[in-house]
Design a protein around this motif. Structure first.
Motif, PDB file in Angstrom:
ATOM      1  N   GLY A 138      -1.368   7.303   7.126  1.00  0.00           N
ATOM      2  CA  GLY A 138      -0.825   7.032   8.458  1.00  0.00           C
ATOM      3  C   GLY A 138       0.682   7.976   8.659  1.00  0.00           C
ATOM      4  O   GLY A 138       1.322   7.625   9.534  1.00  0.00           O
ATOM      5  N   LEU A 139       0.979   8.584   7.687  1.00  0.00           N
ATOM      6  CA  LEU A 139       2.170   9.478   7.717  1.00  0.00           C
ATOM      7  C   LEU A 139       1.903  10.644   8.456  1.00  0.00           C
ATOM      8  O   LEU A 139       3.020  11.591   8.652  1.00  0.00           O
ATOM      9  CB  LEU A 139       2.621   9.724   6.231  1.00  0.00           C
ATOM     10  CG  LEU A 139       3.225   8.496   5.405  1.00  0.00           C
ATOM     11  CD1 LEU A 139       3.676   8.862   4.168  1.00  0.00           C
ATOM     12  CD2 LEU A 139       4.386   8.023   6.105  1.00  0.00           C
ATOM     13  N   GLY A 140       0.717  11.229   8.835  1.00  0.00           N
ATOM     14  CA  GLY A 140       0.592  12.454   9.442  1.00  0.00           C
ATOM     15  C   GLY A 140       0.447  13.659   8.369  1.00  0.00           C
ATOM     16  O   GLY A 140       0.222  13.538   7.101  1.00  0.00           O
ATOM     17  N   CYS A 141       0.899  14.929   9.001  1.00  0.00           N
ATOM     18  CA  CYS A 141       0.787  16.114   8.079  1.00  0.00           C
ATOM     19  C   CYS A 141       1.980  15.864   7.201  1.00  0.00           C
ATOM     20  O   CYS A 141       3.074  15.679   7.333  1.00  0.00           O
ATOM     21  CB  CYS A 141       0.906  17.227   8.897  1.00  0.00           C
ATOM     22  SG  CYS A 141       0.666  18.557   7.927  1.00  0.00           S
ATOM     23  N   LEU A 142       1.765  16.205   5.937  1.00  0.00           N
ATOM     24  CA  LEU A 142       2.879  16.275   4.894  1.00  0.00           C
ATOM     25  C   LEU A 142       2.836  17.549   4.017  1.00  0.00           C
ATOM     26  O   LEU A 142       1.863  18.288   3.932  1.00  0.00           O
ATOM     27  CB  LEU A 142       2.537  14.893   3.634  1.00  0.00           C
ATOM     28  CG  LEU A 142       2.475  13.814   4.347  1.00  0.00           C
ATOM     29  CD1 LEU A 142       2.133  12.790   3.290  1.00  0.00           C
ATOM     30  CD2 LEU A 142       3.860  13.329   4.861  1.00  0.00           C
ATOM     31  N   ALA A 160      -4.853  11.650  -1.235  1.00  0.00           N
ATOM     32  CA  ALA A 160      -5.580  10.597  -1.360  1.00  0.00           C
ATOM     33  C   ALA A 160      -4.941   9.292  -1.545  1.00  0.00           C
ATOM     34  O   ALA A 160      -5.665   8.004  -1.712  1.00  0.00           O
ATOM     35  CB  ALA A 160      -6.460  10.623  -2.691  1.00  0.00           C
ATOM     36  N   SER A 161      -3.708   9.143  -1.553  1.00  0.00           N
ATOM     37  CA  SER A 161      -3.004   7.887  -1.965  1.00  0.00           C
ATOM     38  C   SER A 161      -2.853   7.078  -0.865  1.00  0.00           C
ATOM     39  O   SER A 161      -2.928   7.549   0.327  1.00  0.00           O
ATOM     40  CB  SER A 161      -1.650   8.249  -2.627  1.00  0.00           C
ATOM     41  OG  SER A 161      -0.851   8.452  -1.391  1.00  0.00           O
ATOM     42  N   GLU A 162      -3.083   5.685  -1.028  1.00  0.00           N
ATOM     43  CA  GLU A 162      -2.751   4.783   0.153  1.00  0.00           C
ATOM     44  C   GLU A 162      -1.543   4.845   0.819  1.00  0.00           C
ATOM     45  O   GLU A 162      -1.325   4.577   1.794  1.00  0.00           O
ATOM     46  CB  GLU A 162      -3.086   3.257  -0.374  1.00  0.00           C
ATOM     47  CG  GLU A 162      -4.540   2.783  -0.906  1.00  0.00           C
ATOM     48  CD  GLU A 162      -4.682   1.684  -1.256  1.00  0.00           C
ATOM     49  OE1 GLU A 162      -4.004   0.677  -0.846  1.00  0.00           O
ATOM     50  OE2 GLU A 162      -5.654   1.342  -2.013  1.00  0.00           O
ATOM     51  N   ARG A 172       5.158   8.068  -4.886  1.00  0.00           N
ATOM     52  CA  ARG A 172       6.124   7.047  -4.259  1.00  0.00           C
ATOM     53  C   ARG A 172       6.712   7.504  -3.072  1.00  0.00           C
ATOM     54  O   ARG A 172       7.287   8.532  -3.114  1.00  0.00           O
ATOM     55  CB  ARG A 172       7.281   6.939  -5.249  1.00  0.00           C
ATOM     56  CG  ARG A 172       6.850   6.517  -6.834  1.00  0.00           C
ATOM     57  CD  ARG A 172       7.776   6.219  -7.661  1.00  0.00           C
ATOM     58  NE  ARG A 172       6.987   5.514  -8.817  1.00  0.00           N
ATOM     59  CZ  ARG A 172       7.363   5.735 -10.123  1.00  0.00           C
ATOM     60  NH1 ARG A 172       8.027   6.905 -10.483  1.00  0.00           N
ATOM     61  NH2 ARG A 172       6.465   5.258 -11.029  1.00  0.00           N
ATOM     62  N   ILE A 173       6.382   6.581  -2.099  1.00  0.00           N
ATOM     63  CA  ILE A 173       7.069   6.851  -0.654  1.00  0.00           C
ATOM     64  C   ILE A 173       8.129   6.037  -0.320  1.00  0.00           C
ATOM     65  O   ILE A 173       8.211   4.873  -0.704  1.00  0.00           O
ATOM     66  CB  ILE A 173       6.105   6.521   0.537  1.00  0.00           C
ATOM     67  CG1 ILE A 173       4.803   7.388   0.282  1.00  0.00           C
ATOM     68  CG2 ILE A 173       6.513   7.000   1.806  1.00  0.00           C
ATOM     69  CD1 ILE A 173       4.674   8.773   0.241  1.00  0.00           C
ATOM     70  N   PHE A 174       9.433   6.680  -0.003  1.00  0.00           N
ATOM     71  CA  PHE A 174      10.626   6.124   0.091  1.00  0.00           C
ATOM     72  C   PHE A 174      10.899   5.669   1.598  1.00  0.00           C
ATOM     73  O   PHE A 174      11.445   4.615   1.918  1.00  0.00           O
ATOM     74  CB  PHE A 174      11.879   6.882  -0.244  1.00  0.00           C
ATOM     75  CG  PHE A 174      11.620   7.333  -1.743  1.00  0.00           C
ATOM     76  CD1 PHE A 174      11.465   6.602  -2.677  1.00  0.00           C
ATOM     77  CD2 PHE A 174      11.893   8.811  -1.955  1.00  0.00           C
ATOM     78  CE1 PHE A 174      11.163   6.949  -4.089  1.00  0.00           C
ATOM     79  CE2 PHE A 174      11.711   9.206  -3.117  1.00  0.00           C
ATOM     80  CZ  PHE A 174      11.406   8.480  -4.359  1.00  0.00           C
TER      81      PHE A 174
END
Length: 86
Positions: A11-15, A5-7, A56-58
């Motif tokens: 767009g990162l695809g499958c995680l 649900a995070s912004e 947090r996306i690095f």
């Protein structure tokens, strides 16, 4: 659900999210059968983490075909595996 649900994850695809680490599905491997840290991305590391309730996306991996990158990664993993088990 928090990561999905995070912004930041848009767009990162499958995680794959496990043990507060966020991995791009195309790079993640299961490295242990029962450890809480059973998943890892050996050649790239996690792309983010969940800390204190915040996502947090690095790193934002480049989108597109990962087929060539995956083949190269698999070759490197096989070499590393065979080097350790000789």
């Amino acid at each position: 659900m928090q990561v999905a649900a995070s912004e930041g994850a848009q767009g990162l695809g499958c995680l794959v999210v496990m043990n507060d680490e966020i991995h791009a599905a195309r790079f993640v491997r299961k490295v242990h059968t029962s450890s809480p840290a059973a998943f890892a991305s050996p050649l790239s590391g996690p792309i983010g983490m969940v800390a204190e309730g915040a996502v947090r996306i690095f790193v934002r991996p480049e989108r597109g075909s990962s087929r060539g990158a995956r083949r190269g990664q698999e070759r490197c993993l096989r070499r590393a595996y065979h080097a350790r088990h000789r």
